[in-house]
Design an enzyme around this catalytic site. Structure first.
Site, PDB file in Angstrom:
ATOM      1  N   SER A 174      27.394  66.640  58.679  1.00  0.00           N
ATOM      2  CA  SER A 174      26.899  67.518  59.744  1.00  0.00           C
ATOM      3  C   SER A 174      26.769  66.410  61.001  1.00  0.00           C
ATOM      4  O   SER A 174      27.205  65.873  61.784  1.00  0.00           O
ATOM      5  CB  SER A 174      25.481  67.115  59.950  1.00  0.00           C
ATOM      6  OG  SER A 174      25.403  68.453  59.364  1.00  0.00           O
ATOM      7  N   GLU A 225      17.147  56.520  54.101  1.00  0.00           N
ATOM      8  CA  GLU A 225      17.380  56.018  55.457  1.00  0.00           C
ATOM      9  C   GLU A 225      17.488  53.909  55.775  1.00  0.00           C
ATOM     10  O   GLU A 225      17.751  53.345  55.983  1.00  0.00           O
ATOM     11  CB  GLU A 225      17.182  56.528  57.089  1.00  0.00           C
ATOM     12  CG  GLU A 225      17.151  58.109  57.433  1.00  0.00           C
ATOM     13  CD  GLU A 225      16.177  58.796  56.054  1.00  0.00           C
ATOM     14  OE1 GLU A 225      17.071  59.815  56.155  1.00  0.00           O
ATOM     15  OE2 GLU A 225      15.981  58.115  55.058  1.00  0.00           O
ATOM     16  N   PHE A 267      15.881  59.900  62.103  1.00  0.00           N
ATOM     17  CA  PHE A 267      15.763  59.618  61.277  1.00  0.00           C
ATOM     18  C   PHE A 267      16.057  58.086  61.451  1.00  0.00           C
ATOM     19  O   PHE A 267      15.741  57.224  60.585  1.00  0.00           O
ATOM     20  CB  PHE A 267      16.413  60.226  60.178  1.00  0.00           C
ATOM     21  CG  PHE A 267      16.021  61.369  59.679  1.00  0.00           C
ATOM     22  CD1 PHE A 267      14.895  61.942  59.991  1.00  0.00           C
ATOM     23  CD2 PHE A 267      17.134  62.459  58.975  1.00  0.00           C
ATOM     24  CE1 PHE A 267      14.306  63.996  59.222  1.00  0.00           C
ATOM     25  CE2 PHE A 267      17.196  63.480  59.187  1.00  0.00           C
ATOM     26  CZ  PHE A 267      15.129  64.431  58.933  1.00  0.00           C
ATOM     27  N   ASP A 304      16.007  73.963  65.005  1.00  0.00           N
ATOM     28  CA  ASP A 304      15.784  72.982  63.893  1.00  0.00           C
ATOM     29  C   ASP A 304      13.747  72.525  64.739  1.00  0.00           C
ATOM     30  O   ASP A 304      12.993  71.896  63.520  1.00  0.00           O
ATOM     31  CB  ASP A 304      16.191  71.690  63.783  1.00  0.00           C
ATOM     32  CG  ASP A 304      17.138  72.016  62.983  1.00  0.00           C
ATOM     33  OD1 ASP A 304      17.525  72.855  62.546  1.00  0.00           O
ATOM     34  OD2 ASP A 304      17.578  70.849  62.771  1.00  0.00           O
ATOM     35  N   ARG A 338      24.344  67.365  69.190  1.00  0.00           N
ATOM     36  CA  ARG A 338      24.966  67.916  68.354  1.00  0.00           C
ATOM     37  C   ARG A 338      26.203  69.051  68.807  1.00  0.00           C
ATOM     38  O   ARG A 338      27.439  69.374  68.033  1.00  0.00           O
ATOM     39  CB  ARG A 338      23.841  68.820  67.728  1.00  0.00           C
ATOM     40  CG  ARG A 338      23.986  70.150  66.571  1.00  0.00           C
ATOM     41  CD  ARG A 338      23.211  70.804  66.688  1.00  0.00           C
ATOM     42  NE  ARG A 338      23.782  71.521  65.317  1.00  0.00           N
ATOM     43  CZ  ARG A 338      22.770  72.412  64.586  1.00  0.00           C
ATOM     44  NH1 ARG A 338      21.307  72.867  65.871  1.00  0.00           N
ATOM     45  NH2 ARG A 338      22.407  73.932  64.331  1.00  0.00           N
TER      46      ARG A 338
END
Length: 310
Positions: free
Chosen positions: A32, A53, A78, A112, A162
């Site tokens: 991704s 992370e 994140f 999402d 994205r």
């Protein structure tokens, strides 16, 4: 059109071939974030740290301490969330030469939903001392920004998206950290924009011409350090500012511009962004429309602020 995350993957792989000090780290999202392109070419310099992370940030700091140039990637929610303390303590505080490239920023993450749509990350990273914050407008600027980040000595946060976005800059566009770009000239107001909203501002400026309103478009690919010279010039020459970002209006680009101008040149301002709320689940184009992150909203705000200015 190309997604800024795709441009990142290409640029990082190119840089990897030019400089063997560059390494890449990912938190199990390389498909991704597009660090997978680097991983295929340089498997010995790629580290999948798993869904950990904070540990990834600490590892990157260690690699930087022995002369490597780490690029670490995960989703913006994140990076700015789970990795915040380590970014502050292990990267920014000692000025570690680590590049945090966060993808999937803003509401264009889509289905999402609000839990994964980071609308606070620019504000969070901008507040950390020693941190440089970059938000490219398109793929071409992303490539330049990644190269500039690699050459810069110190921690950098780069926010990417994205979805595919419209081109704003031509091939070969030169990106400089801390320098904005006047994309269109105008005298009645200035759109100060970043990320995907710059393309929308260009559309808005063209349509406003038909109404006799002359709108300048100032793109700030770097949020911190702010290009104070260009912002001040725009405020002084046009007397009205509309900021636009795919981010909360609290602490992001609009906040940065307002903070600066309130002290140096108080100016009529409107902020276009997300007004102190979380995102929603839905298709990315529908969410942009829902939150008013489009040319239509910019046109409305431009009309209003020019009217107030008169």
């Amino acid at each position: 059109m190309i997604a800024t995350r795709d441009a990142y993957g290409e640029a990082l792989a190119e840089l990897g071939g030019e400089n063997d000090k560059i390494v890449a780290l990912d938190a199990d999202l390389s498909g991704s974030t597009k660090t997978g392109v680097f991983a295929k070419k340089f498997p010995n310099r790629f580290f999948n740290m798993g869904i950990a992370e904070a540990n990834m940030v600490g590892t990157a700091a260690g690699l930087a301490s022995v002369g490597k140039i780490p690029f670490l990637s995960t989703f913006a929610i994140f990076a700015a969330g789970r990795g915040w303390e380590q970014i502050r303590q292990s990267l920014a505080y000692p000025k570690a030469n680590v590049k945090v490239v966060a993808t999937h920023g803003g509401v264009t993450v889509g289905e999402d939903g609000g839990s994964h749509q980071s609308v606070e990350d620019i504000a969070i990273m901008r507040a950390i001392p020693n941190m440089t914050v970059i938000v490219p407008a398109d793929g071409e600027e992303t490539k330049g920004a990644i190269r500039a980040a690699a050459a810069y000595k110190g921690p950098v946060y780069v926010r990417l998206g994205r979805n595919k976005v419209a081109n704003v800059f031509p091939a070969g566009h030169k990106f400089e950290i801390g320098k904005g770009n006047v994309v269109a000239e105008g005298k009645d107001l200035t759109f100060i924009t970043t990320g995907l909203m710059t393309a929308q501002a260009v559309i808005a400026a063209e349509k406003l011409k038909e109404e006799g309103i002359s709108a300048r478009v100032l793109h700030l690919g770097t949020i911190k350090p702010l290009d104070k010279e260009l912002v001040l010039k725009a405020a002084q020459e046009t007397g009205a500012i509309v900021t636009a970002e795919e981010h909360s209006v609290v602490g992001g680009l609009g906040g940065a511009v307002a903070e600066f101008l309130s002290e140096e040149c108080p100016t009529l301002m409107k902020r276009v962004g997300i007004y102190d709320r979380f995102g929603l689940s839905g298709k990315s184009d529908e969410l942009l429309k829902y939150f008013g992150l489009n040319a239509e909203t910019l046109i409305e705000q431009a009309r209003e602020i020019v009217s107030r200015k008169k």
